[in-house]
Scaffold this active site. Structure first.
Site, PDB file in Angstrom:
ATOM      1  N   GLY A 145       1.050  -1.494   0.124  1.00 23.81           N
ATOM      2  CA  GLY A 145       0.053  -0.448   0.184  1.00 23.81           C
ATOM      3  C   GLY A 145       0.720   1.459  -0.082  1.00 23.81           C
ATOM      4  O   GLY A 145       0.494   2.419  -0.285  1.00 23.81           O
ATOM      5  N   SER A 146       2.109   1.137   0.400  1.00 23.73           N
ATOM      6  CA  SER A 146       2.958   2.336   0.389  1.00 23.73           C
ATOM      7  C   SER A 146       4.134   2.129  -0.726  1.00 23.73           C
ATOM      8  O   SER A 146       3.599   3.595  -2.159  1.00 23.73           O
ATOM      9  CB  SER A 146       4.111   2.184   1.598  1.00 23.73           C
ATOM     10  OG  SER A 146       3.490   2.620   2.375  1.00 23.73           O
ATOM     11  N   SER A 157       7.429   3.589   3.535  1.00 23.88           N
ATOM     12  CA  SER A 157       6.824   2.726   3.783  1.00 23.88           C
ATOM     13  C   SER A 157       5.068   3.407   5.335  1.00 23.88           C
ATOM     14  O   SER A 157       6.010   4.502   5.895  1.00 23.88           O
ATOM     15  CB  SER A 157       8.335   2.238   4.863  1.00 23.88           C
ATOM     16  OG  SER A 157       6.921   1.863   5.824  1.00 23.88           O
ATOM     17  N   SER A 173       3.708   2.737   7.625  1.00 24.15           N
ATOM     18  CA  SER A 173       4.445   2.746   9.194  1.00 24.15           C
ATOM     19  C   SER A 173       5.253   2.606   9.499  1.00 24.15           C
ATOM     20  O   SER A 173       5.843   3.101  10.782  1.00 24.15           O
ATOM     21  CB  SER A 173       4.560   0.352   9.169  1.00 24.15           C
ATOM     22  OG  SER A 173       5.831  -0.510   8.641  1.00 24.15           O
ATOM     23  N   THR A 206       9.130  -1.681   7.461  1.00 27.49           N
ATOM     24  CA  THR A 206       8.742  -2.682   6.312  1.00 27.49           C
ATOM     25  C   THR A 206      10.212  -2.868   6.445  1.00 27.49           C
ATOM     26  O   THR A 206      10.993  -2.260   5.865  1.00 27.49           O
ATOM     27  CB  THR A 206       7.782  -2.453   5.071  1.00 27.49           C
ATOM     28  OG1 THR A 206       6.975  -1.911   5.512  1.00 27.49           O
ATOM     29  CG2 THR A 206       8.215  -2.856   4.026  1.00 27.49           C
ATOM     30  N   ARG A 238      -3.092   1.513   2.380  1.00 29.94           N
ATOM     31  CA  ARG A 238      -3.560   1.243   0.866  1.00 29.94           C
ATOM     32  C   ARG A 238      -4.696   2.772   1.190  1.00 29.94           C
ATOM     33  O   ARG A 238      -4.962   3.247   0.199  1.00 29.94           O
ATOM     34  CB  ARG A 238      -4.222   0.044   0.950  1.00 29.94           C
ATOM     35  CG  ARG A 238      -5.232  -0.729   1.785  1.00 29.94           C
ATOM     36  CD  ARG A 238      -5.352  -2.377   1.365  1.00 29.94           C
ATOM     37  NE  ARG A 238      -6.963  -2.362   1.929  1.00 29.94           N
ATOM     38  CZ  ARG A 238      -6.674  -2.817   3.332  1.00 29.94           C
ATOM     39  NH1 ARG A 238      -5.928  -3.142   3.710  1.00 29.94           N
ATOM     40  NH2 ARG A 238      -7.976  -3.393   4.083  1.00 29.94           N
ATOM     41  N   GLU A 240      -7.055  -6.951  -0.847  1.00 29.90           N
ATOM     42  CA  GLU A 240      -7.190  -6.476   0.813  1.00 29.90           C
ATOM     43  C   GLU A 240      -8.619  -6.004   0.780  1.00 29.90           C
ATOM     44  O   GLU A 240      -8.872  -6.693   2.273  1.00 29.90           O
ATOM     45  CB  GLU A 240      -6.546  -5.718   0.632  1.00 29.90           C
ATOM     46  CG  GLU A 240      -4.731  -6.160   0.394  1.00 29.90           C
ATOM     47  CD  GLU A 240      -3.950  -5.597   0.688  1.00 29.90           C
ATOM     48  OE1 GLU A 240      -2.589  -4.072   0.036  1.00 29.90           O
ATOM     49  OE2 GLU A 240      -3.648  -4.513   2.035  1.00 29.90           O
ATOM     50  N   HIS A 296      -1.343 -10.166 -26.951  1.00 28.54           N
ATOM     51  CA  HIS A 296      -0.086 -11.432 -26.991  1.00 28.54           C
ATOM     52  C   HIS A 296      -0.764 -12.814 -26.792  1.00 28.54           C
ATOM     53  O   HIS A 296      -0.208 -13.737 -26.803  1.00 28.54           O
ATOM     54  CB  HIS A 296       0.819 -10.771 -27.318  1.00 28.54           C
ATOM     55  CG  HIS A 296       1.083  -9.976 -28.342  1.00 28.54           C
ATOM     56  ND1 HIS A 296       1.312  -9.971 -29.450  1.00 28.54           N
ATOM     57  CD2 HIS A 296       0.826  -8.180 -27.587  1.00 28.54           C
ATOM     58  CE1 HIS A 296       1.101  -8.678 -29.835  1.00 28.54           C
ATOM     59  NE2 HIS A 296       0.643  -7.692 -28.972  1.00 28.54           N
ATOM     60  N   LYS A 347       4.471 -11.482   8.412  1.00 28.35           N
ATOM     61  CA  LYS A 347       5.729 -10.137   9.004  1.00 28.35           C
ATOM     62  C   LYS A 347       6.618 -10.921  10.164  1.00 28.35           C
ATOM     63  O   LYS A 347       7.033 -11.073  10.669  1.00 28.35           O
ATOM     64  CB  LYS A 347       5.501  -8.466   9.232  1.00 28.35           C
ATOM     65  CG  LYS A 347       5.210  -8.037   7.950  1.00 28.35           C
ATOM     66  CD  LYS A 347       4.295  -7.329   7.447  1.00 28.35           C
ATOM     67  CE  LYS A 347       3.807  -6.168   6.394  1.00 28.35           C
ATOM     68  NZ  LYS A 347       3.274  -4.438   6.896  1.00 28.35           N
TER      69      LYS A 347
HETATM   70  O1  PA5 Z   1      -1.535  -2.783   2.713  1.00 22.70           O
HETATM   71  C1  PA5 Z   1      -0.695  -3.393   3.701  1.00 22.70           C
HETATM   72  O2  PA5 Z   1      -0.713  -3.067   4.567  1.00 22.70           O
HETATM   73  C2  PA5 Z   1       0.251  -3.584   2.788  1.00 22.70           C
HETATM   74  O3  PA5 Z   1       0.346  -3.670   1.519  1.00 22.70           O
HETATM   75  C3  PA5 Z   1       1.571  -2.809   4.053  1.00 22.70           C
HETATM   76  O4  PA5 Z   1       1.206  -1.291   2.922  1.00 22.70           O
HETATM   77  C4  PA5 Z   1       3.109  -2.896   2.933  1.00 22.70           C
HETATM   78  O5  PA5 Z   1       2.579  -4.434   3.654  1.00 22.70           O
HETATM   79  C5  PA5 Z   1       4.025  -2.506   3.378  1.00 22.70           C
HETATM   80  O6  PA5 Z   1       3.664  -1.846   4.881  1.00 22.70           O
HETATM   81  P1  PA5 Z   1       4.510  -0.180   5.041  1.00 22.70           P
HETATM   82  O7  PA5 Z   1       3.370   0.652   3.960  1.00 22.70           O
HETATM   83  O8  PA5 Z   1       3.760   0.062   6.257  1.00 22.70           O
HETATM   84  O9  PA5 Z   1       5.643  -0.041   4.848  1.00 22.70           O
END
Ligand code: PA5
Length: 325
Positions: free
Chosen positions: A33-34, A75, A77, A80, A127, A211, A227, A322
């Site tokens: 999501g980041s 990131s 959080s 990551t 996200r 998700e 293709h 994780k």
């Molecule tokens: O949707 C999510 O929670 C994940 O795809 C996170 O974005 C991914 O694991 C990476 O974590 P972060 O966005 O904290 O770097």
């Protein structure tokens, strides 16, 4: 959280742009999501001839030591593993690094190394913070490149997404998303786009289905799918037509050759695909067009989740992995 997207783009338009040394190449490092914020910014800047590349892995690509890009580590959080490892490698190579995060280890490393940092508001799913993350990365890339002023496109993305959302789920985006969710509910979904805004939007749709709706989905683009994939979709021997759905993302800026391919492809798969829907981008800038096509997918994924009685927010299994690593 989706309703806050217009304000997120506006927030980014008001950010004080960080000071960062100019570079001919920018490398955006981030996951999930980041990391998708880098895909958005790559599409936006490609249209302006700015070289933005994406890295979604540990360390850095081998070329980075020689090309010497500005590294943007994003990131939500700030914790990551892959992104922290990219920053370590960038610092080892002596590359300029900028950071986007809510906090965590990434901001600690940034503080210890005096790295330009944009702190985005905390308390969301990564996200769901798409507007904050795209906006922050875009402001950093604009500061490091000849991109020009990104504020007008951020404001347009805010306005166009707000128009689609309307007030209290009454906007045209909600109507469209409810209709599409009805058509796709219970199906395995493929999302097609083409290079530019609908490429990144197709990627976002598929990931939001995974998700939010907790159902597999995948994405690809024209002309490449002409293709290979076309064969699978146009065949009926597997009997998948009643269990799959197709979303075709269209952009008013797409090349005439691409429009023709979409029309002909739709004709060819029409007899075998029962649920096929088309979604058009709105807005003028590449950012606004990417943001609007993505927003419809965000809404559809949540309406599909609601219809199935699924909570779209938690993604516990990602955390479990994780923790196990
Ligand atoms: O949707 C999510 O929670 C994940 O795809 C996170 O974005 C991914 O694991 C990476 O974590 P972060 O966005 O904290 O770097």
């Amino acid at each position: 959280m989706i309703e806050s997207l217009p304000d997120q783009y506006r927030w980014a338009s008001e950010l004080e742009a960080p000071t960062i040394a100019p570079a001919s190449t920018v490398l955006v490092c981030g996951m999930g999501g980041s990391g998708i914020s880098g895909d958005f910014v790559r599409v936006v800047t490609a249209a302006e001839g700015v070289d933005v590349r994406i890295h979604k892995d540990y360390g850095l690509p081998a070329w980075a030591e020689h090309v010497r890009p500005v590294v943007v580590a994003v990131s939500y959080s700030g914790n990551t593993a892959e992104t922290l490892s990219s920053v370590d490698a960038a610092l080892d190579y002596g590359l300029p690094v900028a950071v986007v995060a809510t906090g965590g280890e990434l901001t600690r490393v940034a503080g210890a190394n005096d790295l330009p940092t944009v702190r985005v508001p905390a308390g969301m799913q990564p996200r769901a913070a798409l507007g904050y993350l795209v906006g922050a990365v875009l402001r950093i890339v604009a500061a490091a490149s000849p991109l020009g002023d990104p504020v007008p496109m951020l404001l347009e993305a805010g306005k166009e997404t707000a128009d689609l959302l309307g007030v209290e789920r009454a906007g045209p985006g909600h109507d469209q998303a409810r209709r599409i969710a009805d058509a796709l509910a219970g199906r395995l979904v493929a999302v097609w786009g083409s290079a530019g805004p609908t490429e990144v939007a197709a990627q976002r749709w598929a990931k939001q289905f995974h998700e939010n709706a907790k159902t597999p989905a995948y994405w690809s683009i024209v002309p490449e799918l002409n293709h290979n994939e076309l064969v699978g979709w146009a065949s009926s021997h597997h009997g998948l037509s009643s269990t799959t759905g197709l979303v075709v993302l269209r952009d008013q800026g797409e090349m005439p050759e691409i429009s023709r391919r979409f029309r002909l492809t739709a004709d060819l798969v029409g007899p075998t695909v029962q649920a096929a829907v088309e979604v058009w981008t709105t807005g003028t800038s590449v950012l606004a067009r990417s943001a609007t096509a993505s927003l419809i997918g965000d809404l559809v994924s949540v309406y599909v989740a609601e219809a199935a009685g699924i909570d779209p927010v938690p993604v516990d299994i990602l955390t479990e992995l994780k923790n196990r690593l």
